[in-house]
Design a protein around this motif. Structure first.
Motif, PDB file in Angstrom:
ATOM      1  N   GLU A  70       0.857  -1.181   0.000  1.00  0.00           N
ATOM      2  CA  GLU A  70       0.000   0.000   0.000  1.00  0.00           C
ATOM      3  C   GLU A  70       0.889   1.225   0.000  1.00  0.00           C
ATOM      4  OE1 GLU A  70      -3.941  -0.020   2.011  1.00  0.00           O
ATOM      5  OE2 GLU A  70      -2.800   1.125   3.475  1.00  0.00           O
ATOM      6  N   LEU A  71       0.692   2.096  -0.962  1.00  0.00           N
ATOM      7  CA  LEU A  71       1.489   3.324  -1.005  1.00  0.00           C
ATOM      8  C   LEU A  71       0.681   4.461  -0.408  1.00  0.00           C
ATOM      9  CD1 LEU A  71       3.055   3.030  -4.571  1.00  0.00           C
ATOM     10  CD2 LEU A  71       4.079   2.422  -2.366  1.00  0.00           C
ATOM     11  N   GLU A  72       1.307   5.214   0.501  1.00  0.00           N
ATOM     12  CA  GLU A  72       0.644   6.351   1.150  1.00  0.00           C
ATOM     13  C   GLU A  72       1.121   7.644   0.501  1.00  0.00           C
ATOM     14  OE1 GLU A  72       1.021   6.300   5.374  1.00  0.00           O
ATOM     15  OE2 GLU A  72       0.155   4.296   5.558  1.00  0.00           O
ATOM     16  N   ILE A  73       0.155   8.408   0.014  1.00  0.00           N
ATOM     17  CA  ILE A  73       0.459   9.661  -0.677  1.00  0.00           C
ATOM     18  C   ILE A  73      -0.369  10.759  -0.036  1.00  0.00           C
ATOM     19  CG2 ILE A  73       0.528  10.759  -2.957  1.00  0.00           C
ATOM     20  CD1 ILE A  73       0.221   7.903  -4.132  1.00  0.00           C
ATOM     21  N   THR A  74       0.216  11.937   0.148  1.00  0.00           N
ATOM     22  CA  THR A  74      -0.581  13.019   0.735  1.00  0.00           C
ATOM     23  C   THR A  74      -1.373  13.747  -0.347  1.00  0.00           C
ATOM     24  OG1 THR A  74       1.240  14.580   0.525  1.00  0.00           O
ATOM     25  CG2 THR A  74       1.035  13.411   2.633  1.00  0.00           C
ATOM     26  N   GLU A  75      -2.431  14.412   0.092  1.00  0.00           N
ATOM     27  CA  GLU A  75      -3.251  15.191  -0.843  1.00  0.00           C
ATOM     28  C   GLU A  75      -2.396  16.231  -1.544  1.00  0.00           C
ATOM     29  OE1 GLU A  75      -5.792  16.277   2.552  1.00  0.00           O
ATOM     30  OE2 GLU A  75      -7.448  16.051   1.169  1.00  0.00           O
ATOM     31  N   THR A  76      -1.497  16.826  -0.788  1.00  0.00           N
ATOM     32  CA  THR A  76      -0.647  17.877  -1.338  1.00  0.00           C
ATOM     33  C   THR A  76       0.182  17.347  -2.504  1.00  0.00           C
ATOM     34  OG1 THR A  76      -0.484  18.542   0.959  1.00  0.00           O
ATOM     35  CG2 THR A  76       0.857  19.748  -0.599  1.00  0.00           C
ATOM     36  N   ALA A  77       0.636  16.104  -2.391  1.00  0.00           N
ATOM     37  CA  ALA A  77       1.457  15.533  -3.455  1.00  0.00           C
ATOM     38  C   ALA A  77       0.644  15.346  -4.741  1.00  0.00           C
ATOM     39  CB  ALA A  77       2.045  14.197  -3.016  1.00  0.00           C
ATOM     40  N   LEU A  78      -0.668  15.151  -4.585  1.00  0.00           N
ATOM     41  CA  LEU A  78      -1.509  14.900  -5.755  1.00  0.00           C
ATOM     42  C   LEU A  78      -1.903  16.185  -6.468  1.00  0.00           C
ATOM     43  CD1 LEU A  78      -3.996  12.261  -4.290  1.00  0.00           C
ATOM     44  CD2 LEU A  78      -2.012  11.843  -5.741  1.00  0.00           C
ATOM     45  N   LEU A 128     -12.273  18.161  -2.729  1.00  0.00           N
ATOM     46  CA  LEU A 128     -12.605  16.748  -2.542  1.00  0.00           C
ATOM     47  C   LEU A 128     -12.867  16.053  -3.874  1.00  0.00           C
ATOM     48  CD1 LEU A 128     -14.949  16.984   0.572  1.00  0.00           C
ATOM     49  CD2 LEU A 128     -12.611  16.119   0.499  1.00  0.00           C
ATOM     50  N   ALA A 129     -12.847  16.838  -4.954  1.00  0.00           N
ATOM     51  CA  ALA A 129     -13.218  16.287  -6.260  1.00  0.00           C
ATOM     52  C   ALA A 129     -12.331  15.102  -6.631  1.00  0.00           C
ATOM     53  CB  ALA A 129     -13.120  17.370  -7.330  1.00  0.00           C
ATOM     54  N   TYR A 130     -11.096  15.125  -6.174  1.00  0.00           N
ATOM     55  CA  TYR A 130     -10.172  14.056  -6.568  1.00  0.00           C
ATOM     56  C   TYR A 130     -10.622  12.695  -6.053  1.00  0.00           C
ATOM     57  CZ  TYR A 130      -8.003  13.789  -1.936  1.00  0.00           C
ATOM     58  OH  TYR A 130      -7.771  13.601  -0.607  1.00  0.00           O
TER      59      TYR A 130
END
Ligand code: C2E
Ligand code: MG
Ligand code: MG
Ligand code: MG
Length: 283
Positions: free
Chosen positions: A148-156, A189-191
């Motif tokens: 499981e890869l954890e990514i922050t919202e900021t990174a996206l 939140l659209a993502y």
């Protein structure tokens, strides 16, 4: 007088610059050495299923071990590694070390489903990220469904089409994707509709003041309901008290992690912890 002041400012400015440059280079050299000389260690924190109390997996969290045995926390060097670009080598090292540990535990008969690994924004932007992860999975014959890869919202954010494309390609490898520190990223939140996500990790800042803080409690309850409604697994970070745990469990939060269960522990302490916690911690 103005001239003097100007001169002082300039000289203190330049000496401040060289000072900062020196500290930066020094840190860079030391961190590179740490990586080469195996001074980094991966700790693991149990992830608990709140329905059953079972430990379903672990999150890998890196530390920098000093010569005197003390540990430097990731927040004191990950940002630097991000800036210098060393994060790529560091991230690869953590991923592969964690995969090996995880496979060893499974070979010893431990039932763990999930190895969660943090991806920094810069790693996520790397064009060959997907082939990199694919190669690591291949090299260790690691079951992709367990990663499981954890990514922050900021990174996206601010990545345009790249984020969606990269996430789709990562999903196509068969692994799972989690949003880390959910709720702190100042993003729309659209993502959540567009991206192929599996899990929301509710940031510990929301969990901290449960259940006394009314607004915080409402936010957490709403996030859990929204996550569930979207078919995502919801995990709460930073659970430290029974009160927090029961609030979360009552509202349908699937999973949790926090000092109440266990702090992050070195590799050698995970199996003993699992052995001691066979009886569910929850309930
Ligand atoms: P994170 O991914 O959100 O990890 C959770 C952090 O919360 C960890 O801090 C963990 O020790 C801490 N924590 C867990 N339970 C509790 C609790 O009950 N109370 C409190 N107060 N804290 C709790 P840690 O290990 O210091 O890591 C901090 C951050 O550093 C991580 O936040 C992650 O963003 C980053 N990080 C750690 N390891 C890596 C890595 O290998 N790669 C990258 N890119 N980032 C990493
Ligand atoms: Mg994380
Ligand atoms: Mg987090
Ligand atoms: Mg965090």
């Amino acid at each position: 007088q103005a001239k003097d002041a100007g001169r002082n400012t300039l000289s203190s400015y330049t000496s401040d610059l060289t000072d900062r440059a020196r500290r930066y280079l020094n840190m860079d050299v030391r961190l590179r050495q740490a990586l080469e000389q195996d001074q980094l260690v991966v700790f693991y924190q149990p992830l608990l299923d709140l329905d059953t109390g079972r430990c379903s997996g672990v999150e890998a969290l890196v530390r920098w071990q000093q010569a005197d045995g003390s540990l430097v926390p990731p927040m004191d060097f990950i940002p630097h590694a991000e800036q210098s670009g060393l994060i790529h080598a560091l991230g690869d090292w953590v991923l592969e070390r964690a995969m090996q540990d995880f496979l060893r535990w499974r070979a010893a008969g431990v039932e763990l489903d999930t190895l969660a690994v943090n991806l920094s924004p810069r790693q996520f932007m790397q064009p060959d990220l997907v082939s990199h992860i694919a190669a690591a999975l291949e090299r260790w014959r690691f079951p992709a469904a367990c990663l499981e890869l954890e990514i922050t919202e900021t990174a996206l954010m601010g990545q345009g089409a790249h984020a969606e494309e990269a996430l789709q390609e990562l999903k196509a490898l068969g692994l799972r994707l989690a949003i880390d520190d959910f709720g702190t990223g100042y993003s729309s939140l659209a993502y959540l509709k567009r991206f192929p996500l599996d899990k929301l990790k509710v940031d510990q800042s929301f969990v901290r003041d449960l259940p006394d803080d009314v607004a915080g409690s409402e936010i957490v309850a709403a996030v859990i309901a929204m996550g569930r409604g979207l078919g995502l697994q919801v995990l709460a970070e930073g659970i430290e008290s029974r009160h927090q745990l029961s609030f979360l469990a009552e509202r349908g939060c699937h999973a949790g992690q926090g000092y109440l269960f266990s702090r992050p522990v070195p590799e050698s302490q995970l199996l003993p912890w699992l052995e001691n916690n066979k009886a569910p911690v929850v309930q």
